[in-house]
Design a protein around this motif. Structure first.
Motif, mmCIF file in Angstrom:
data_model
loop_
_atom_site.group_PDB
_atom_site.id
_atom_site.type_symbol
_atom_site.label_atom_id
_atom_site.label_comp_id
_atom_site.label_asym_id
_atom_site.label_seq_id
_atom_site.Cartn_x
_atom_site.Cartn_y
_atom_site.Cartn_z
ATOM 1 N N LEU A 1 43.958 31.992 40.242
ATOM 2 C CA LEU A 1 42.962 32.928 40.773
ATOM 3 C C LEU A 1 43.441 33.519 42.097
ATOM 4 O O LEU A 1 43.339 34.726 42.329
ATOM 5 C CB LEU A 1 41.619 32.207 40.980
ATOM 6 N N GLN B 1 41.872 36.886 43.485
ATOM 7 C CA GLN B 1 40.454 36.538 43.364
ATOM 8 C C GLN B 1 40.122 35.311 44.211
ATOM 9 O O GLN B 1 40.988 34.536 44.575
ATOM 10 C CB GLN B 1 40.104 36.257 41.897
ATOM 11 N N ASN B 2 38.844 35.140 44.502
ATOM 12 C CA ASN B 2 38.401 33.993 45.277
ATOM 13 C C ASN B 2 38.491 32.721 44.451
ATOM 14 O O ASN B 2 38.184 32.723 43.268
ATOM 15 C CB ASN B 2 36.949 34.163 45.733
ATOM 16 N N SER B 3 38.907 31.638 45.090
ATOM 17 C CA SER B 3 38.861 30.337 44.433
ATOM 18 C C SER B 3 38.070 29.396 45.327
ATOM 19 O O SER B 3 37.797 29.690 46.483
ATOM 20 C CB SER B 3 40.262 29.791 44.206
ATOM 21 N N ASP C 1 38.269 24.812 40.366
ATOM 22 C CA ASP C 1 37.832 25.797 39.384
ATOM 23 C C ASP C 1 38.231 25.368 37.974
ATOM 24 O O ASP C 1 39.202 24.645 37.779
ATOM 25 C CB ASP C 1 38.464 27.160 39.705
ATOM 26 N N SER D 1 37.950 29.868 33.814
ATOM 27 C CA SER D 1 37.558 30.889 34.787
ATOM 28 C C SER D 1 38.756 31.686 35.301
ATOM 29 O O SER D 1 38.588 32.750 35.891
ATOM 30 C CB SER D 1 36.834 30.240 35.968
ATOM 31 N N ALA D 2 39.958 31.142 35.095
ATOM 32 C CA ALA D 2 41.160 31.828 35.589
ATOM 33 C C ALA D 2 41.916 32.554 34.487
ATOM 34 O O ALA D 2 42.956 33.153 34.733
ATOM 35 C CB ALA D 2 42.083 30.822 36.275
ATOM 36 N N ALA E 1 42.365 36.342 35.040
ATOM 37 C CA ALA E 1 43.374 36.570 36.088
ATOM 38 C C ALA E 1 44.772 36.308 35.545
ATOM 39 O O ALA E 1 45.735 37.033 35.860
ATOM 40 C CB ALA E 1 43.088 35.674 37.292
#
Lengths: 262, 262, 262
Positions: C134, C139-141, C150, C154-155, C158
């Motif tokens: 991420l 992107q924010n992690s 995470d 969710s990644a 990305a």
């Protein structure tokens, strides 16, 4: 002299549980011999290790982590710079940190000078063997390398004076551990001689202390509790097969606290 | 050619006992892959390891320790400087030291040049695999990395010539170990193929040699005895569970010498 | 979005065997915490590790080795230079290499910048946890240190975008591993929570990936196969004794593939 009280197991258990519950992130700038073992010890007790050492990164990372460990065992120009930067940064936000002054003393002038600079940056706790604490206090010790030749009791007076002078906690570990703030002192007996025959048990205990003080405001009792945990794991570890198995079993026992035993 | 005699167990045992009795302090400047394992091997045989690497400290510490190990496995500018300083200092007081020329050879010019500078500083012993000894002697070897592709016997002639030229002892380790001063040669058979599948067994053997020559004036027999100890421990270690267990069991067996077996 | 297919054991086995048969030489520039464990993992799977790190040596050695691993875990000025030199050299001969962007993200600006420079040198594979992927994707992690907070799922988006942008393979490892080239994605379930409690399992998996892509032209399937091997060994390893035994048993299980189990 300060009053010495034996630490009770019941005093240590809540601290051990708190580390497991809160999983503190411990920023380690430590020596090259023990990095892997230290990381595995921290994982075993439920903490999260992070070895960040670049001078470009340590200042920012001190503020991200929950505590800092500085261990000078294989110090050189580059790591000394990072250690001083990180320790300096702890002062801004009063972040807890531990100094492990490995092999400090007369033969090793360079690290002794850095150790004294680090002492002035107010470590929350200094953990060392008797020879190291005697050397930090300006007294003669019998050691030539990283292993102590002195009894922990012989360094207790030096520890009290250091604790008062630098407003820190001193943990002298060995046959009997003593943890003092210069006024109150806990003693922790037990452990096992094999703990001195596996490299990095002392260095890893310093990392454990960093994890314990990260989750408690009573740094004296937190430090004594970390010492208790290592001594107890050292007693429970398998001593029947040799030193390789003992080291593995020590990690096993550290990881089992709170599950099968206390 | 020198005469090759098989080493007898009875010749090695007194050296193994002497290390345990005298606990020599071994100053190690070694590679980053094997520092922990090397320290644990030294502790297991009863010696005391000290990894002191800063250029500001090595010269003083060489005189405090009982012997020096220099291993170029992960050499860089900083460690090369410390290695040369430390090795130079051994010359003043004729201190015993061991050179481990990891992965020396044509592809790695930088370390090969440093290794030759170190050779001129009269190491008491050079320990390497066949490819490394062939490369040091200016002959072609088949290896590309730190693992040897050549038989130890194929390097015996190069070892004899190197030993005579540099007035040193050469230990070539592998299937059969050969330890020579250019005139007399001991061979040590045995061991186990798994020793080649655990990282740092060769590097740690070099550290053991440093411990053994620290407590004996017969460096040739002391070196052969260290080779015997590693081979014997390699035979006794548990081969039934896989390589992780084998490495742990190897440390166990090294630590049990003099207690349950020889 | 790419199509996600579960990897079958039967797809992985030929790759595992090929590593054992061909014994690829893996050039590792990795972090100081995991060097020993990484070397032992590579030996356990049948590969040959070589940790060559000096800026004077890495360029030549990249061409000698069969693949390169770059891991930025304890990056500093010196190692960053060596990493960039080595990765640049891979471009000349299209040599396979793996980037492990340990702890990349907002708090650690220095390594994040180096990681992006390395990305531009076209790694064959990038392996990281969800937080790292991420962060690489901008992107924010949720992570602060080297451990991910995470989920791998969710990644995945990305990862697909990164794979397409940099024409590379991204492996996100965690609860479920995903390996994608931006078009096709393999998922690998299984493993064990203890894999997250032993330091260096992720770093060592990156080294395994380097070994696997060294002996195959299908880098996507080779990478997924390495992930399968680590997950399966993690399942088979002894979970009954604690974390010390688990780490040892993990090495055992990796070394037994092809012998007693698959």
């Amino acid at each position: 002299m300060s009053v010495v009280k034996p630490l009770q197991a019941a005093q240590a258990i809540p601290f051990i549980k708190r580390v497991k519950d809160q999983c503190p992130l411990v920023h380690c700038i430590t020596n090259d011999v023990v990095q892997n073992f230290t990381a595995n010890v921290l994982l075993a007790i439920g903490a999260s290790p992070a070895m960040v050492i670049a001078e470009q990164e340590v200042t920012a990372f001190v503020n991200v982590a929950n505590s800092l460990l500085v261990n000078i065992g294989t110090i050189n120009n580059n790591t000394a710079k990072s250690m001083l930067l990180a320790a300096t940064e702890t002062q801004k936000n009063q972040l807890p940190w531990v100094l492990d002054p490995v092999a400090v003393g007369s033969a090793l002038i360079y690290r002794s000078e850095i150790a004294h600079q680090l002492l002035l940056l107010k470590p929350t706790v200094v953990r060392g063997n008797a020879s190291e604490i005697l050397a930090l206090g300006g007294q003669n010790s019998s050691s030539k390398g990283p292993d102590s030749q002195d009894s922990t009791e012989s360094a207790l007076n030096a520890a009290n004076l250091l604790a008062q002078k630098y407003q820190t906690i001193i943990a002298i570990t060995g046959d009997v551990d003593y943890v003092t703030d210069g006024h109150n002192t806990y003693s922790i007996a037990g452990g096992d001689i094999n703990l001195t025959k596996v490299t990095g048990t002392g260095c890893s205990l310093s990392a454990m202390v960093a994890a314990f003080i990260a989750v408690s405001t009573d740094a004296l009792l937190a430090t004594a509790s970390a010492c208790y945990m290592m001594k107890r794991a050292g007693e429970l570890a398998n001593k029947q097969q040799g030193l390789g198995t003992y080291a593995v079993s020590l990690l096993d026992q550290l990881s089992l606290f709170g599950d099968s035993h206390q």
